[in-house]
Motif scaffolding. Structure first.
Motif, PDB file in Angstrom:
ATOM      1  N   GLU A  66      26.329  55.232  78.250  1.00  0.00           N
ATOM      2  CA  GLU A  66      26.090  54.116  79.156  1.00  0.00           C
ATOM      3  C   GLU A  66      27.185  53.052  79.075  1.00  0.00           C
ATOM      4  O   GLU A  66      27.452  52.353  80.057  1.00  0.00           O
ATOM      5  CB  GLU A  66      24.741  53.468  78.841  1.00  0.00           C
ATOM      6  CG  GLU A  66      24.411  52.314  79.759  1.00  0.00           C
ATOM      7  CD  GLU A  66      23.078  51.696  79.439  1.00  0.00           C
ATOM      8  OE1 GLU A  66      22.177  51.796  80.273  1.00  0.00           O
ATOM      9  OE2 GLU A  66      22.923  51.123  78.346  1.00  0.00           O
ATOM     10  N   ASP A  67      27.794  52.930  77.910  1.00  0.00           N
ATOM     11  CA  ASP A  67      28.780  51.858  77.736  1.00  0.00           C
ATOM     12  C   ASP A  67      30.110  52.132  78.436  1.00  0.00           C
ATOM     13  O   ASP A  67      30.935  51.236  78.568  1.00  0.00           O
ATOM     14  CB  ASP A  67      29.008  51.611  76.238  1.00  0.00           C
ATOM     15  CG  ASP A  67      27.760  51.043  75.590  1.00  0.00           C
ATOM     16  OD1 ASP A  67      27.099  50.211  76.240  1.00  0.00           O
ATOM     17  OD2 ASP A  67      27.434  51.449  74.463  1.00  0.00           O
ATOM     18  N   THR A  68      30.312  53.371  78.904  1.00  0.00           N
ATOM     19  CA  THR A  68      31.625  53.741  79.435  1.00  0.00           C
ATOM     20  C   THR A  68      31.766  53.598  80.945  1.00  0.00           C
ATOM     21  O   THR A  68      32.876  53.752  81.472  1.00  0.00           O
ATOM     22  CB  THR A  68      31.956  55.209  79.073  1.00  0.00           C
ATOM     23  OG1 THR A  68      30.962  56.061  79.657  1.00  0.00           O
ATOM     24  CG2 THR A  68      31.996  55.406  77.571  1.00  0.00           C
ATOM     25  N   THR A  79      34.460  51.384  82.534  1.00  0.00           N
ATOM     26  CA  THR A  79      34.524  50.120  81.792  1.00  0.00           C
ATOM     27  C   THR A  79      35.756  50.107  80.875  1.00  0.00           C
ATOM     28  O   THR A  79      36.559  51.035  80.893  1.00  0.00           O
ATOM     29  CB  THR A  79      33.259  49.923  80.941  1.00  0.00           C
ATOM     30  OG1 THR A  79      33.238  50.929  79.932  1.00  0.00           O
ATOM     31  CG2 THR A  79      31.993  50.007  81.801  1.00  0.00           C
ATOM     32  N   ASN A  80      35.839  49.044  80.089  1.00  0.00           N
ATOM     33  CA  ASN A  80      36.880  48.956  79.055  1.00  0.00           C
ATOM     34  C   ASN A  80      36.158  48.518  77.783  1.00  0.00           C
ATOM     35  O   ASN A  80      36.066  47.326  77.482  1.00  0.00           O
ATOM     36  CB  ASN A  80      37.953  47.946  79.486  1.00  0.00           C
ATOM     37  CG  ASN A  80      39.230  48.071  78.669  1.00  0.00           C
ATOM     38  OD1 ASN A  80      39.453  49.087  78.001  1.00  0.00           O
ATOM     39  ND2 ASN A  80      40.065  47.040  78.710  1.00  0.00           N
ATOM     40  N   ARG A  86      35.738  52.787  70.113  1.00  0.00           N
ATOM     41  CA  ARG A  86      35.053  53.412  71.247  1.00  0.00           C
ATOM     42  C   ARG A  86      35.878  53.403  72.523  1.00  0.00           C
ATOM     43  O   ARG A  86      35.536  54.096  73.485  1.00  0.00           O
ATOM     44  CB  ARG A  86      33.717  52.695  71.511  1.00  0.00           C
ATOM     45  CG  ARG A  86      32.759  52.738  70.336  1.00  0.00           C
ATOM     46  CD  ARG A  86      31.339  52.465  70.772  1.00  0.00           C
ATOM     47  NE  ARG A  86      30.936  53.407  71.801  1.00  0.00           N
ATOM     48  CZ  ARG A  86      29.866  53.274  72.562  1.00  0.00           C
ATOM     49  NH1 ARG A  86      29.067  52.246  72.394  1.00  0.00           N
ATOM     50  NH2 ARG A  86      29.566  54.167  73.488  1.00  0.00           N
ATOM     51  N   ASN A  87      36.933  52.606  72.546  1.00  0.00           N
ATOM     52  CA  ASN A  87      37.644  52.408  73.805  1.00  0.00           C
ATOM     53  C   ASN A  87      38.135  53.727  74.417  1.00  0.00           C
ATOM     54  O   ASN A  87      38.060  53.939  75.632  1.00  0.00           O
ATOM     55  CB  ASN A  87      38.788  51.414  73.607  1.00  0.00           C
ATOM     56  CG  ASN A  87      39.315  50.922  74.923  1.00  0.00           C
ATOM     57  OD1 ASN A  87      40.284  51.460  75.442  1.00  0.00           O
ATOM     58  ND2 ASN A  87      38.636  49.949  75.516  1.00  0.00           N
ATOM     59  N   GLY A  88      38.598  54.637  73.562  1.00  0.00           N
ATOM     60  CA  GLY A  88      39.124  55.913  74.047  1.00  0.00           C
ATOM     61  C   GLY A  88      38.078  56.830  74.678  1.00  0.00           C
ATOM     62  O   GLY A  88      38.423  57.834  75.303  1.00  0.00           O
ATOM     63  N   GLU A  89      36.790  56.482  74.539  1.00  0.00           N
ATOM     64  CA  GLU A  89      35.745  57.300  75.173  1.00  0.00           C
ATOM     65  C   GLU A  89      35.897  57.354  76.686  1.00  0.00           C
ATOM     66  O   GLU A  89      35.428  58.287  77.333  1.00  0.00           O
ATOM     67  CB  GLU A  89      34.352  56.734  74.842  1.00  0.00           C
ATOM     68  CG  GLU A  89      33.955  56.866  73.393  1.00  0.00           C
ATOM     69  CD  GLU A  89      32.626  56.166  73.099  1.00  0.00           C
ATOM     70  OE1 GLU A  89      31.817  55.956  74.024  1.00  0.00           O
ATOM     71  OE2 GLU A  89      32.409  55.815  71.925  1.00  0.00           O
ATOM     72  N   LYS A 108      40.019  46.221  83.350  1.00  0.00           N
ATOM     73  CA  LYS A 108      41.329  46.312  82.685  1.00  0.00           C
ATOM     74  C   LYS A 108      41.517  45.202  81.641  1.00  0.00           C
ATOM     75  O   LYS A 108      41.091  44.069  81.856  1.00  0.00           O
ATOM     76  CB  LYS A 108      42.437  46.214  83.736  1.00  0.00           C
ATOM     77  CG  LYS A 108      42.388  47.390  84.727  1.00  0.00           C
ATOM     78  CD  LYS A 108      43.546  47.359  85.689  1.00  0.00           C
ATOM     79  CE  LYS A 108      43.557  48.587  86.587  1.00  0.00           C
ATOM     80  NZ  LYS A 108      42.432  48.656  87.516  1.00  0.00           N
ATOM     81  N   SER A 109      42.217  45.544  80.565  1.00  0.00           N
ATOM     82  CA  SER A 109      42.549  44.549  79.537  1.00  0.00           C
ATOM     83  C   SER A 109      43.346  43.419  80.186  1.00  0.00           C
ATOM     84  O   SER A 109      44.145  43.708  81.097  1.00  0.00           O
ATOM     85  CB  SER A 109      43.393  45.194  78.441  1.00  0.00           C
ATOM     86  OG  SER A 109      42.687  46.246  77.850  1.00  0.00           O
ATOM     87  N   PRO A 110      43.184  42.178  79.769  1.00  0.00           N
ATOM     88  CA  PRO A 110      42.399  41.730  78.613  1.00  0.00           C
ATOM     89  C   PRO A 110      40.909  41.588  78.872  1.00  0.00           C
ATOM     90  O   PRO A 110      40.218  40.958  78.074  1.00  0.00           O
ATOM     91  CB  PRO A 110      43.035  40.373  78.297  1.00  0.00           C
ATOM     92  CG  PRO A 110      43.444  39.841  79.636  1.00  0.00           C
ATOM     93  CD  PRO A 110      43.883  41.048  80.423  1.00  0.00           C
TER      94      PRO A 110
END
Ligand code: CIR
Length: 254
Positions: A66-68, A79-80, A86-89, A108-110
């Motif tokens: 769900e977080d992705t 998402t980011n 976890r970011n690479g998920e 997108k970052s930031p």
């Protein structure tokens, strides 16, 4: 809400090494797998066609799909995620989501954002500011959603991990809510099913078609949701709770 599909991802053996603050002990991997299978069956019982992705050992927390992404009727948003590990998920999700969506946006970052901080209420979204979602990420999502005609309210969190740790929308202008959201101005226009401090974990539940899936072992919440007219399905979440995972985190529903 009327969903037809869900995406889930099996936990891998590395799941036991995921992020947690719960102090509930290490999860039992075999039991987590069984609970994950029962969760898939619950989604199917509620009427969803479930796409089951294979485990990704590289990312211990990747079962919390769900977080992705944030999936809406009009667009998907990758998402980011705010946790480094976890970011690479999202790379795997970038391969999967195009199977289902032509219109795909991204945070997108930031800007950082976890899908667990996003709750849809019909054409409006609530976006929590948490340790995983910053204002820049929340604003990016609000702007994206605005392009598709959706409104959004940004909600700074005080204590909850994610927004949906403490609130769920059941449809019919009704929310289940706990803790800091009880008495909150942001949710005062809703019919409210309140959950006590000790049952707080059960505020993270999901409405799918005529069903509400809740974690097992929360009798008071079960009674209240049943009294509101829903068929309740219970899922044992013990091994996911140990890694701070709520019931909604295990799937993307659309
Ligand atoms: C994490 O810390 O990211 C995972 N162990 C749990 C994520 C739970 N996701 C959610 O509440 N949406």
């Amino acid at each position: 809400m009327n969903f037809t599909r869900a995406i889930v991802k099996k936990p891998g053996k590395s799941y036991v090494n995921g992020l947690t603050t719960s102090h509930l002990g290490a999860p039992d991997f075999e039991l987590a797998l069984k609970q994950h299978e029962a969760y898939i069956e619950a989604l199917q019982k509620a009427g969803l066609t479930v796409t089951v992705l294979e485990a990704d050992e590289e990312f211990p927390d990747s079962t919390f799909v769900e977080d992705t992404a944030v999936l809406t009727e009009k667009c998907a948003v990758i998402t980011n995620p705010g946790a480094d590990s976890r970011n690479g998920e999202i790379e795997a999700m970038k391969q999967v989501i195009p199977r289902f969506y032509d219109t795909i946006e991204s945070i997108k970052s930031p800007g950082y954002l976890d899908g667990g901080d996003v709750m849809q209420v019909d054409d409006h979204f609530y976006i929590g500011l948490s340790s995983r979602t910053n204002r820049e990420g929340a604003q990016q999502l609000k702007d994206i959603l605005g392009k598709y005609g959706y409104g959004a309210t940004i909600v700074p969190l005080q204590e909850f991990f994610h927004l949906k740790t403490g609130i769920a929308y059941l449809g019919n202008n009704t929310v289940v809510l706990a803790g800091e959201f009880i008495g909150s101005e942001d949710f005062k226009g809703f019919e409210q099913i309140t959950v006590s401090k000790e049952d707080e974990y059960s505020a993270n539940c999901i409405r799918i078609n005529d069903f509400v899936i809740i974690p097992k072992g929360f009798e008071a919440t079960k009674q209240k949701i049943a009294a509101a007219g829903y068929s309740v399905i219970e899922c044992d979440m013990s091994e996911f709770r140990k890694q701070d995972g709520g019931l909604s985190c295990l799937s993307l529903r659309f």
